[in-house]
Motif scaffolding. Structure first.
Motif, PDB file in Angstrom:
ATOM      1  N   LEU A  81     -43.216 -12.182  15.387  1.00  0.00           N
ATOM      2  CA  LEU A  81     -44.403 -11.090  15.740  1.00  0.00           C
ATOM      3  C   LEU A  81     -45.724 -11.826  15.670  1.00  0.00           C
ATOM      4  O   LEU A  81     -46.584 -11.730  16.324  1.00  0.00           O
ATOM      5  CB  LEU A  81     -44.354  -9.828  14.784  1.00  0.00           C
ATOM      6  CG  LEU A  81     -42.947  -9.122  15.159  1.00  0.00           C
ATOM      7  CD1 LEU A  81     -43.011  -7.682  14.453  1.00  0.00           C
ATOM      8  CD2 LEU A  81     -43.175  -8.795  16.555  1.00  0.00           C
ATOM      9  N   PHE A  82     -46.029 -12.476  14.559  1.00  0.00           N
ATOM     10  CA  PHE A  82     -47.331 -13.102  14.226  1.00  0.00           C
ATOM     11  C   PHE A  82     -46.971 -14.700  13.503  1.00  0.00           C
ATOM     12  O   PHE A  82     -46.332 -14.547  12.624  1.00  0.00           O
ATOM     13  CB  PHE A  82     -48.093 -12.453  13.378  1.00  0.00           C
ATOM     14  CG  PHE A  82     -48.392 -11.135  13.804  1.00  0.00           C
ATOM     15  CD1 PHE A  82     -49.424 -10.792  14.760  1.00  0.00           C
ATOM     16  CD2 PHE A  82     -47.796 -10.064  13.206  1.00  0.00           C
ATOM     17  CE1 PHE A  82     -49.686  -9.630  15.188  1.00  0.00           C
ATOM     18  CE2 PHE A  82     -47.959  -8.521  13.505  1.00  0.00           C
ATOM     19  CZ  PHE A  82     -49.086  -8.529  14.473  1.00  0.00           C
ATOM     20  N   PRO A  83     -46.844 -15.705  14.402  1.00  0.00           N
ATOM     21  CA  PRO A  83     -46.659 -16.947  13.786  1.00  0.00           C
ATOM     22  C   PRO A  83     -47.239 -17.466  12.462  1.00  0.00           C
ATOM     23  O   PRO A  83     -48.311 -17.921  12.533  1.00  0.00           O
ATOM     24  CB  PRO A  83     -46.826 -17.837  14.799  1.00  0.00           C
ATOM     25  CG  PRO A  83     -47.422 -17.172  16.085  1.00  0.00           C
ATOM     26  CD  PRO A  83     -47.782 -15.668  15.622  1.00  0.00           C
ATOM     27  N   ALA A  84     -46.803 -16.933  11.196  1.00  0.00           N
ATOM     28  CA  ALA A  84     -47.275 -17.522  10.109  1.00  0.00           C
ATOM     29  C   ALA A  84     -45.785 -17.408   9.161  1.00  0.00           C
ATOM     30  O   ALA A  84     -44.947 -16.632   9.341  1.00  0.00           O
ATOM     31  CB  ALA A  84     -48.227 -16.169   9.528  1.00  0.00           C
ATOM     32  N   LYS A  85     -46.231 -17.984   8.178  1.00  0.00           N
ATOM     33  CA  LYS A  85     -44.900 -18.244   7.312  1.00  0.00           C
ATOM     34  C   LYS A  85     -44.609 -16.818   6.633  1.00  0.00           C
ATOM     35  O   LYS A  85     -45.548 -16.079   6.201  1.00  0.00           O
ATOM     36  CB  LYS A  85     -45.261 -19.149   6.101  1.00  0.00           C
ATOM     37  CG  LYS A  85     -44.173 -19.383   5.100  1.00  0.00           C
ATOM     38  CD  LYS A  85     -44.341 -20.421   4.230  1.00  0.00           C
ATOM     39  CE  LYS A  85     -43.114 -20.554   3.510  1.00  0.00           C
ATOM     40  NZ  LYS A  85     -43.300 -22.097   2.436  1.00  0.00           N
ATOM     41  N   GLY A  86     -43.386 -16.399   6.708  1.00  0.00           N
ATOM     42  CA  GLY A  86     -42.786 -15.153   6.238  1.00  0.00           C
ATOM     43  C   GLY A  86     -42.939 -13.899   7.217  1.00  0.00           C
ATOM     44  O   GLY A  86     -42.700 -12.879   6.745  1.00  0.00           O
TER      45      GLY A  86
END
Length: 84
Positions: free
Chosen positions: A47-52
């Motif tokens: 959904l939001f390309p960030a770790k986790g």
């Protein structure tokens, strides 16, 4: 005793769902599907390309992926070239 989760029928699936449900449908571990999604081998997306960040699967994309896998199957190819 492990609690069994009811897996919905295809027409009951939401248009977008998480990797947990995708794993239940396909018999794969959520972590495996996350890795395959990150490699581009499975139609999952963040959904939001960030770790986790949460990963999701679009039902239409999953069905197209399954059909692609089916058409690449040696079993299907063998059946297609069988003489009538």
């Amino acid at each position: 005793m492990t609690k069994k989760t009811k897996i919905p029928k295809l027409d009951e699936l939401p248009d977008v769902f998480d990797l947990v449900l995708a794993g239940q449908l396909l018999g794969y571990n959520e972590d495996y599907l996350r890795k395959q999604s990150a490699l581009g081998n499975f139609p999952g997306y963040q959904l939001f390309p960030a770790k986790g960040a949460a990963w999701r699967v679009n039902k239409t994309d999953l069905l197209e992926w399954l059909e692609m896998r089916r058409s690449e199957s040696a079993w299907v190819k063998k059946r297609e070239i069988r003489p009538s």
